[in-house]
Design a protein around this motif. Sequence first.
Motif: not given
Length: 198
Positions: A15-19, A44-49, A78-88, A90-94
């Motif tokens: 398993y590879v965690a989302p990043k 703009a952003w990129a994810v590993n999976k 103002k802070t903008f937070t990106l949250l991504v997940g794969d159902g298992q 999550t990862d976030s950056k701001s």
Amino acid sequence: NVKKALDGIISKIYYVAPKITSFTASPNTTIYEIGQTVSSISFAWAVNKTITGQSLTDCVVDEDDRTATYDTPFTTNKTFTLLVGDGQQTDSKSISIQFQNKAYWGSAASSDSYDSAFILGLSSNKFATSINGEYSINVGSGEYGFLCVPDSFTRISSWYIGGFEVSLVDEGTISFTNASGGVVTYRIYHTTQPALGS
């Protein structure tokens, strides 16, 4: 059932965690002067999976999107937070956008009254959240070393030049209009002695 169990074990082993591998904003400025308005920001952003869901502060994004634009003008932090997940997992950056005042300093003749033009005419300035710092000034003949900062900053009575304490004159406050049109109460200090050199 054995195959399903083995597949489950293998999937956990590999398993590879989302990043979030990158998250950028355009314009890439994160500090603005109080009085400025940020009209819009593109992200703009990129994810590993492959991901199954994501969100970005005050933006509408689908799981396949890798760009978004926030186009509501704003003038406060103002802070903008990106949250991504794969159902298992999550990862976030701001990315935080801040609005700050500036400190202004330089060499100038003393005056019976001070205004916004005087402060803006000083040779140096920088964004600042406190009065602490180093300020390089070459104080000429017949002039004093001036430091002008928001009145909300800590009051001071002296500063150090070459390791020696130098007393200051507190000229009080004025209603200062900065170059971006922001109006802030500023306090004006200057050295007690003129012609101190560099």
